[in-house]
Design a protein around this motif. Sequence first.
Motif, PDB file in Angstrom:
ATOM      1  N   GLU A   1      70.538  42.808 -31.561  1.00  0.00           N
ATOM      2  CA  GLU A   1      69.978  43.306 -30.304  1.00  0.00           C
ATOM      3  C   GLU A   1      69.564  44.768 -30.443  1.00  0.00           C
ATOM      4  O   GLU A   1      68.484  45.165 -29.988  1.00  0.00           O
ATOM      5  CB  GLU A   1      71.009  43.148 -29.191  1.00  0.00           C
ATOM      6  CG  GLU A   1      70.478  43.523 -27.819  1.00  0.00           C
ATOM      7  CD  GLU A   1      71.483  43.252 -26.713  1.00  0.00           C
ATOM      8  OE1 GLU A   1      71.618  44.112 -25.811  1.00  0.00           O
ATOM      9  OE2 GLU A   1      72.144  42.192 -26.759  1.00  0.00           O
ATOM     10  N   TYR A   2      70.397  45.560 -31.093  1.00  0.00           N
ATOM     11  CA  TYR A   2      70.057  46.971 -31.311  1.00  0.00           C
ATOM     12  C   TYR A   2      68.862  47.116 -32.260  1.00  0.00           C
ATOM     13  O   TYR A   2      68.012  47.989 -32.070  1.00  0.00           O
ATOM     14  CB  TYR A   2      71.251  47.738 -31.870  1.00  0.00           C
ATOM     15  CG  TYR A   2      72.228  48.206 -30.812  1.00  0.00           C
ATOM     16  CD1 TYR A   2      71.778  48.736 -29.607  1.00  0.00           C
ATOM     17  CD2 TYR A   2      73.601  48.135 -31.015  1.00  0.00           C
ATOM     18  CE1 TYR A   2      72.668  49.163 -28.635  1.00  0.00           C
ATOM     19  CE2 TYR A   2      74.493  48.569 -30.051  1.00  0.00           C
ATOM     20  CZ  TYR A   2      74.024  49.077 -28.866  1.00  0.00           C
ATOM     21  OH  TYR A   2      74.904  49.510 -27.903  1.00  0.00           O
TER      22      TYR A   2
ATOM     23  N   ASP B   1      65.824  46.491 -30.213  1.00  0.00           N
ATOM     24  CA  ASP B   1      65.512  47.670 -29.391  1.00  0.00           C
ATOM     25  C   ASP B   1      64.819  48.747 -30.220  1.00  0.00           C
ATOM     26  O   ASP B   1      63.868  49.396 -29.765  1.00  0.00           O
ATOM     27  CB  ASP B   1      66.801  48.247 -28.788  1.00  0.00           C
ATOM     28  CG  ASP B   1      67.361  47.386 -27.666  1.00  0.00           C
ATOM     29  OD1 ASP B   1      66.629  46.502 -27.188  1.00  0.00           O
ATOM     30  OD2 ASP B   1      68.510  47.597 -27.278  1.00  0.00           O
TER      31      ASP B   1
ATOM     32  N   ARG C   1      63.616  47.817 -21.574  1.00  0.00           N
ATOM     33  CA  ARG C   1      64.434  46.964 -20.708  1.00  0.00           C
ATOM     34  C   ARG C   1      63.784  45.593 -20.514  1.00  0.00           C
ATOM     35  O   ARG C   1      64.458  44.561 -20.574  1.00  0.00           O
ATOM     36  CB  ARG C   1      64.642  47.650 -19.359  1.00  0.00           C
ATOM     37  CG  ARG C   1      65.569  46.897 -18.410  1.00  0.00           C
ATOM     38  CD  ARG C   1      65.809  47.704 -17.150  1.00  0.00           C
ATOM     39  NE  ARG C   1      66.632  48.856 -17.436  1.00  0.00           N
ATOM     40  CZ  ARG C   1      67.966  48.837 -17.411  1.00  0.00           C
ATOM     41  NH1 ARG C   1      68.599  47.711 -17.127  1.00  0.00           N
ATOM     42  NH2 ARG C   1      68.648  49.920 -17.660  1.00  0.00           N
TER      43      ARG C   1
ATOM     44  N   LYS D   1      63.888  43.634 -23.802  1.00  0.00           N
ATOM     45  CA  LYS D   1      65.254  43.173 -24.070  1.00  0.00           C
ATOM     46  C   LYS D   1      65.584  41.953 -23.208  1.00  0.00           C
ATOM     47  O   LYS D   1      66.209  41.004 -23.683  1.00  0.00           O
ATOM     48  CB  LYS D   1      66.262  44.287 -23.794  1.00  0.00           C
ATOM     49  CG  LYS D   1      67.708  43.877 -24.087  1.00  0.00           C
ATOM     50  CD  LYS D   1      68.707  44.945 -23.686  1.00  0.00           C
ATOM     51  CE  LYS D   1      68.692  46.063 -24.700  1.00  0.00           C
ATOM     52  NZ  LYS D   1      69.821  47.023 -24.463  1.00  0.00           N
TER      53      LYS D   1
ATOM     54  N   TYR E   1      63.838  39.064 -24.685  1.00  0.00           N
ATOM     55  CA  TYR E   1      64.511  38.691 -25.942  1.00  0.00           C
ATOM     56  C   TYR E   1      65.761  37.880 -25.654  1.00  0.00           C
ATOM     57  O   TYR E   1      65.990  36.816 -26.261  1.00  0.00           O
ATOM     58  CB  TYR E   1      64.845  39.965 -26.716  1.00  0.00           C
ATOM     59  CG  TYR E   1      65.706  39.753 -27.940  1.00  0.00           C
ATOM     60  CD1 TYR E   1      65.166  39.229 -29.112  1.00  0.00           C
ATOM     61  CD2 TYR E   1      67.054  40.095 -27.921  1.00  0.00           C
ATOM     62  CE1 TYR E   1      65.964  39.047 -30.232  1.00  0.00           C
ATOM     63  CE2 TYR E   1      67.854  39.914 -29.037  1.00  0.00           C
ATOM     64  CZ  TYR E   1      67.307  39.387 -30.191  1.00  0.00           C
ATOM     65  OH  TYR E   1      68.106  39.204 -31.299  1.00  0.00           O
ATOM     66  N   LYS E   2      66.594  38.360 -24.725  1.00  0.00           N
ATOM     67  CA  LYS E   2      67.828  37.643 -24.383  1.00  0.00           C
ATOM     68  C   LYS E   2      67.518  36.278 -23.769  1.00  0.00           C
ATOM     69  O   LYS E   2      68.224  35.298 -24.026  1.00  0.00           O
ATOM     70  CB  LYS E   2      68.664  38.481 -23.420  1.00  0.00           C
ATOM     71  CG  LYS E   2      69.334  39.684 -24.051  1.00  0.00           C
ATOM     72  CD  LYS E   2      70.223  40.395 -23.036  1.00  0.00           C
ATOM     73  CE  LYS E   2      70.986  41.528 -23.695  1.00  0.00           C
ATOM     74  NZ  LYS E   2      71.865  42.236 -22.720  1.00  0.00           N
TER      75      LYS E   2
END
Length: 215
Positions: A155-156, A159, A193, A196, A199-200
């Motif tokens: 996840e990082y 980002d 944001r 992300k 993505y999630k």
Amino acid sequence: MSKEKNLELERLVFFSDAVVAIAITLLALDLHLEKNDGTGILSFSDIGHLWPKFSAFFLSFLLIAVFWKIHHQFFSFIKKIDSRLLWYNIFWLLFVIMLPFSTSLVSEYFKQTVSVFIYSVNTLLITFFQNQIWDYVAVRPDFLKEHANKEMINEYRFDCNIAMINAIIAIVLSFISPLAAFLILFARPLMMRIMKWMYKRRIKINTVSTEDHSS
């Protein structure tokens, strides 16, 4: 040896926090009013003329705050450092401390290609070295604490890639529309944001789809 390594890590984090605090403070030095009409009377229009300076200030304050937040999050998972990681962090600090200079260019030459281009490149270089910090430890489990799971690591990294794309878009736009490039950088937190969230959501959909197929 472990205590010595932790001391090195703590010194790196404290030093980085101090440099970031200096950089964010230096931004305010560019906020000054030059009034040469000889009247000695301050008007609202005089303050209004400062909007390019305040725009550049708020953007840089926002970006440095976001960079610091991400840096803080990274090092909450990192448990040791080596010389390469140290140098990545030093170069990250170098371009953070240069941001007040590129901010002064934008505030003085607002909506001009050269100033916005230099500012965007500065932002890209900070982003690049911040990404290098995480990419370096992400593939070295011995550098990360036990609670750093694979999902969080990926996840990082996602980002970081979005932040790089944002800066690259700003660089390209600086030659077409400097104002648009400036606004793209302003939209970085919102862009990250939204991406992300997408993505999630995609990960969740893929997980549900995989579970349905397996059942």
